[in-house]
Scaffold this motif. Structure first.
Motif, PDB file in Angstrom:
ATOM      1  N   PRO A 248      39.761  59.057  51.786  1.00 54.84           N
ATOM      2  CA  PRO A 248      40.948  58.195  51.815  1.00 54.84           C
ATOM      3  C   PRO A 248      40.628  56.772  52.274  1.00 54.84           C
ATOM      4  O   PRO A 248      41.196  55.800  51.751  1.00 54.84           O
ATOM      5  N   ALA A 249      39.712  56.631  53.232  1.00 56.61           N
ATOM      6  CA  ALA A 249      39.359  55.293  53.719  1.00 56.61           C
ATOM      7  C   ALA A 249      38.665  54.476  52.646  1.00 56.61           C
ATOM      8  O   ALA A 249      38.799  53.243  52.613  1.00 56.61           O
ATOM      9  N   ALA A 250      37.936  55.127  51.748  1.00 59.83           N
ATOM     10  CA  ALA A 250      37.247  54.400  50.679  1.00 59.83           C
ATOM     11  C   ALA A 250      38.230  53.673  49.777  1.00 59.83           C
ATOM     12  O   ALA A 250      37.876  52.685  49.130  1.00 59.83           O
ATOM     13  N   PHE A 251      39.463  54.150  49.731  1.00 58.46           N
ATOM     14  CA  PHE A 251      40.498  53.519  48.925  1.00 58.46           C
ATOM     15  C   PHE A 251      41.325  52.508  49.729  1.00 58.46           C
ATOM     16  O   PHE A 251      42.269  51.926  49.203  1.00 58.46           O
ATOM     17  N   GLU A 252      40.960  52.305  51.004  1.00 61.43           N
ATOM     18  CA  GLU A 252      41.720  51.384  51.848  1.00 61.43           C
ATOM     19  C   GLU A 252      40.807  50.465  52.662  1.00 61.43           C
ATOM     20  O   GLU A 252      41.155  50.034  53.764  1.00 61.43           O
ATOM     21  N   MET A 253      39.641  50.131  52.131  1.00 59.59           N
ATOM     22  CA  MET A 253      38.709  49.294  52.880  1.00 59.59           C
ATOM     23  C   MET A 253      39.326  47.949  53.250  1.00 59.59           C
ATOM     24  O   MET A 253      39.249  47.506  54.414  1.00 59.59           O
ATOM     25  N   GLU A 254      39.930  47.291  52.284  1.00 60.34           N
ATOM     26  CA  GLU A 254      40.510  45.979  52.573  1.00 60.34           C
ATOM     27  C   GLU A 254      41.693  46.100  53.514  1.00 60.34           C
ATOM     28  O   GLU A 254      41.863  45.284  54.431  1.00 60.34           O
ATOM     29  N   GLU A 255      42.520  47.103  53.304  1.00 61.05           N
ATOM     30  CA  GLU A 255      43.669  47.300  54.178  1.00 61.05           C
ATOM     31  C   GLU A 255      43.241  47.575  55.618  1.00 61.05           C
ATOM     32  O   GLU A 255      43.889  47.118  56.568  1.00 61.05           O
ATOM     33  N   MET A 256      42.139  48.306  55.783  1.00 60.91           N
ATOM     34  CA  MET A 256      41.665  48.610  57.132  1.00 60.91           C
ATOM     35  C   MET A 256      41.145  47.361  57.832  1.00 60.91           C
ATOM     36  O   MET A 256      41.426  47.138  59.015  1.00 60.91           O
ATOM     37  N   LEU A 257      40.389  46.540  57.116  1.00 61.26           N
ATOM     38  CA  LEU A 257      39.940  45.272  57.704  1.00 61.26           C
ATOM     39  C   LEU A 257      41.127  44.398  58.072  1.00 61.26           C
ATOM     40  O   LEU A 257      41.168  43.778  59.146  1.00 61.26           O
ATOM     41  N   HIS A 258      42.105  44.349  57.193  1.00 61.29           N
ATOM     42  CA  HIS A 258      43.303  43.533  57.445  1.00 61.29           C
ATOM     43  C   HIS A 258      44.067  44.048  58.654  1.00 61.29           C
ATOM     44  O   HIS A 258      44.547  43.274  59.491  1.00 61.29           O
ATOM     45  N   ALA A 259      44.164  45.383  58.771  1.00 60.64           N
ATOM     46  CA  ALA A 259      44.901  45.980  59.887  1.00 60.64           C
ATOM     47  C   ALA A 259      44.193  45.760  61.214  1.00 60.64           C
ATOM     48  O   ALA A 259      44.852  45.563  62.249  1.00 60.64           O
ATOM     49  N   LEU A 260      42.860  45.782  61.212  1.00 55.78           N
ATOM     50  CA  LEU A 260      42.128  45.547  62.460  1.00 55.78           C
ATOM     51  C   LEU A 260      42.150  44.074  62.837  1.00 55.78           C
ATOM     52  O   LEU A 260      41.977  43.718  64.011  1.00 55.78           O
ATOM     53  N   GLY A 261      42.358  43.202  61.856  1.00 60.62           N
ATOM     54  CA  GLY A 261      42.631  41.794  62.102  1.00 60.62           C
ATOM     55  C   GLY A 261      41.554  41.068  62.872  1.00 60.62           C
ATOM     56  O   GLY A 261      40.378  41.086  62.513  1.00 60.62           O
ATOM     57  N   SER A 262      41.943  40.444  63.969  1.00 60.62           N
ATOM     58  CA  SER A 262      41.017  39.628  64.756  1.00 60.62           C
ATOM     59  C   SER A 262      39.927  40.455  65.414  1.00 60.62           C
ATOM     60  O   SER A 262      38.949  39.908  65.925  1.00 60.62           O
ATOM     61  N   HIS A 263      40.071  41.768  65.399  1.00 57.03           N
ATOM     62  CA  HIS A 263      39.060  42.653  66.002  1.00 57.03           C
ATOM     63  C   HIS A 263      38.041  43.148  64.991  1.00 57.03           C
ATOM     64  O   HIS A 263      37.070  43.820  65.367  1.00 57.03           O
ATOM     65  N   ALA A 264      38.218  42.849  63.711  1.00 53.79           N
ATOM     66  CA  ALA A 264      37.346  43.384  62.664  1.00 53.79           C
ATOM     67  C   ALA A 264      36.017  42.657  62.633  1.00 53.79           C
ATOM     68  O   ALA A 264      35.956  41.431  62.686  1.00 53.79           O
ATOM     69  N   ALA A 265      34.928  43.429  62.545  1.00 55.08           N
ATOM     70  CA  ALA A 265      33.586  42.852  62.448  1.00 55.08           C
ATOM     71  C   ALA A 265      32.852  43.304  61.197  1.00 55.08           C
ATOM     72  O   ALA A 265      31.962  42.606  60.725  1.00 55.08           O
ATOM     73  N   GLY A 266      33.168  44.493  60.666  1.00 52.63           N
ATOM     74  CA  GLY A 266      32.453  44.965  59.492  1.00 52.63           C
ATOM     75  C   GLY A 266      32.803  46.388  59.141  1.00 52.63           C
ATOM     76  O   GLY A 266      33.664  47.021  59.770  1.00 52.63           O
ATOM     77  N   LEU A 267      32.114  46.898  58.110  1.00 50.54           N
ATOM     78  CA  LEU A 267      32.251  48.276  57.658  1.00 50.54           C
ATOM     79  C   LEU A 267      30.860  48.875  57.500  1.00 50.54           C
ATOM     80  O   LEU A 267      29.890  48.168  57.240  1.00 50.54           O
ATOM     81  N   ASN A 268      30.781  50.188  57.634  1.00 53.69           N
ATOM     82  CA  ASN A 268      29.516  50.912  57.493  1.00 53.69           C
ATOM     83  C   ASN A 268      29.657  51.997  56.438  1.00 53.69           C
ATOM     84  O   ASN A 268      30.694  52.646  56.342  1.00 53.69           O
ATOM     85  N   ALA A 269      28.592  52.198  55.657  1.00 54.17           N
ATOM     86  CA  ALA A 269      28.575  53.227  54.618  1.00 54.17           C
ATOM     87  C   ALA A 269      27.636  54.353  55.015  1.00 54.17           C
ATOM     88  O   ALA A 269      26.451  54.122  55.233  1.00 54.17           O
ATOM     89  N   GLY A 270      28.163  55.557  55.110  1.00 55.32           N
ATOM     90  CA  GLY A 270      27.342  56.713  55.444  1.00 55.32           C
ATOM     91  C   GLY A 270      27.221  57.653  54.262  1.00 55.32           C
ATOM     92  O   GLY A 270      27.486  57.298  53.125  1.00 55.32           O
ATOM     93  N   ARG A 271      26.855  58.913  54.537  1.00 57.68           N
ATOM     94  CA  ARG A 271      26.737  59.872  53.439  1.00 57.68           C
ATOM     95  C   ARG A 271      27.353  61.219  53.772  1.00 57.68           C
ATOM     96  O   ARG A 271      28.314  61.634  53.138  1.00 57.68           O
ATOM     97  N   TRP A 272      26.817  61.919  54.805  1.00 56.44           N
ATOM     98  CA  TRP A 272      27.240  63.309  55.005  1.00 56.44           C
ATOM     99  C   TRP A 272      28.728  63.418  55.306  1.00 56.44           C
ATOM    100  O   TRP A 272      29.425  64.263  54.727  1.00 56.44           O
TER     101      TRP A 272
END
Length: 523
Positions: A248-272
């Protein structure tokens, strides 16, 4: 007056972190945000039911304005401008010292998947973090060997990863109820270290795991905003990188960054965890979501390329850092051939990530820092990151993100046995208090056990026929479990690990997280 009580066993030096003031701060977070967390967990179940009914997931139409908008997160803060090599590991003293001395840019101090939440680990981890921030961390092993931070070491930026929203902390009660594990981990760290980190030219930074959408990121924003006010921290000084490790988060990457706002620093891609989430969310959707052997599902599979391309493109369009996945290999001191083959794979993975635009990547062992740094140095040169590299050619569709059928590979008896053996070994270690475990020259954490047991569950429920003609049934899995237990031999907690694995891999109901029933088995 809020009633806050510690009901866990005594832990050495606990008085340094479980102070009345620190506990009052955590209790305040729990009182303000605990019910909100509960509502979000309930919303997860509703969202999954909706996805299951439709058999697919898409980008949210109601948030299209955010995806189409012109906005950016704040620039990287001090200590997070150059993140080309990040070492991950638990807050165990010896491993923490080694991580701090290894030359990485960031230390992901893991209070989550690489940490069994025994109370001694929860409290001891906070003691280690407090010492590490102040360059006071040292440890004497039972054999007399001493570990301490080198005086000439340039310390990596310390970035703890608290537990996910779903996990409780039953050893800390607020008004008689267990506190939220994430609020305990983040709250204690902020109370003791936020001001100190800022005074040292860094800041209070976090990795945030297991979220399933922007509403969960928005709750962290409320927590961080409140913490900054109460602790008298500069606005926006708490920064966080979110792990995109659920479908579900993969479909909301931009929304999550926007929601974290001034606290957002980045995103990480994992696998398992990402693959585990696909199985969990689509567990009733039929054979089109059945993966081949987990070892065959590499980051070069089409659906994984779509996921990582999307992450880099989103991050750089919004001014956020894109951090790549884990190199879990543990170098062998005795087998040069094993090392050569594994290091070639590590180099290939990191070369792909750096070439795709990632700003840095993870390693699980100090001996891999040099390889990862060399690869990113070749691409970055004198630049600290690749934020200026846009990916305008990326236009990922929902179908590409969900293309499980396009993943090459077979379903084999060897894959089934690997899932069972590694899960058993890991769970036995986890129950004993060790959440980061070396198995067959790979550093494994809870995500390994999750994908292993969920794939077994998926194969049984979908009546998968293996490459050799064997039908995967509950009886077959139990026989494999018995054979693997016999092959492992004497191992502490193996009987409990066996019962736990059979519970979470063979039960009709699919437990959302195996760590929830596992938590009931530890003190």
């Amino acid at each position: 007056m809020v009633d806050v009580r510690v009901v866990g066993p005594d832990v050495e030096r606990s008085g340094e972190v479980l102070t009345p003031e620190a506990l009052e701060f955590v209790a305040d977070l729990q009182t303000r945000f605990g019910a909100h967390r509960d509502a979000l967990l309930a919303a997860r179940a509703t969202r999954r039911a909706e996805i299951a009914a439709e058999g697919r997931i898409g980008f949210r139409p109601e948030t299209a304005e955010i995806r189409d908008g012109d906005w950016r997160v704040p620039p990287p803060p001090p200590g997070l401008v150059d993140r080309r090599v990040e070492i991950t590991g638990p807050t165990e003293p010896k491993m923490a010292v080694n991580a701090l001395n290894c030359g990485a840019n960031v230390w992901l101090a893991d209070l989550e998947d690489a940490n069994t939440p025994h109370w001694r680990n929860v409290v001891g981890g906070q003691v280690v973090l407090r010492d590490a921030v102040r360059r006071q961390l040292e440890f004497t092993a039972p054999d007399g060997r001493e570990y301490r931070i080198r005086e000439d070491a340039v310390l990596p930026t310390i970035v703890p990863r608290p537990r996910g929203w779903h996990l409780p902390e039953r050893h800390l009660l607020v008004d008689g109820e267990p506190a939220v594990g994430a609020l305990v981990d983040a709250g204690l760290y902020l109370f003791h270290n936020a001001a100190e980190q800022l005074a040292r030219g860094s800041g209070p930074y976090f990795y945030l795991p297991k979220m399933e959408g922007h509403l969960e990121a928005a709750l962290w924003t409320l927590v961080f905003d409140h913490a900054e006010q109460v602790l008298d921290l500069p606005e926006g000084s708490i920064r966080a990188t979110m792990l995109i490790e659920t479908i579900p988060a993969a479909f909301e990457m931009e929304e999550m960054l926007h929601a974290l706002g001034s606290h957002a620093a980045g995103l990480n891609a994992g696998r398992w965890d990402y693959l585990f989430s696909v199985i969990k969310v689509f567990r009733a959707a039929g054979p089109q979501y059945v993966f081949p052997d987990r070892g065959a599902v590499t980051m070069t599979a089409p659906m994984m390329r779509a996921y990582t391309d999307q992450l880099v493109a989103v991050c750089h369009r919004r001014g956020a850092m894109a951090i790549g996945g884990m190199a879990a290999f543990i170098p062998s001191r005795r087998d040069a051939e094993v090392n050569e083959r594994a290091l070639a794979k590590v180099r290939d993975d990191k070369t792909r990530e750096a070439g795709d635009g990632f700003d840095g990547s993870w390693v699980a062992h100090p001996d891999l820092v040099g390889v990862c740094k060399e690869v990113f140095d070749d691409v970055l040169g004198e630049r600290p990151n690749q934020l200026d590299r846009q990916r305008p050619e990326v236009a990922v569709t929902a179908e590409q993100l969900l293309d499980v059928a396009g993943v090459p590979g077979e379903r084999t008896m060897a894959g089934l046995r690997a899932n069972v053996e590694v899960a058993l070994r890991y769970l036995a270690a986890w129950l004993g208090g060790n959440g980061a475990v070396g198995i067959h020259n790979l550093m494994e954490d809870a995500a390994t056990a999750e994908i292993s047991r969920s794939q077994v569950w998926q194969w049984v429920r979908n009546e998968v026929v293996l490459e050799g003609g064997e039908l995967v049934t509950e009886e077959l899995v139990r026989s494999v479990v018995a054979e693997e237990v016999a092959g492992i031999g004497e191992l502490p907690h193996l009987d409990d690990a066996r019962r736990l694995f059979e519970q979470v891999a063979l039960a009709d109901d699919f437990p959302d997280f195996l760590t929830l029933p596992a938590y009931e088995l530890i003190s």
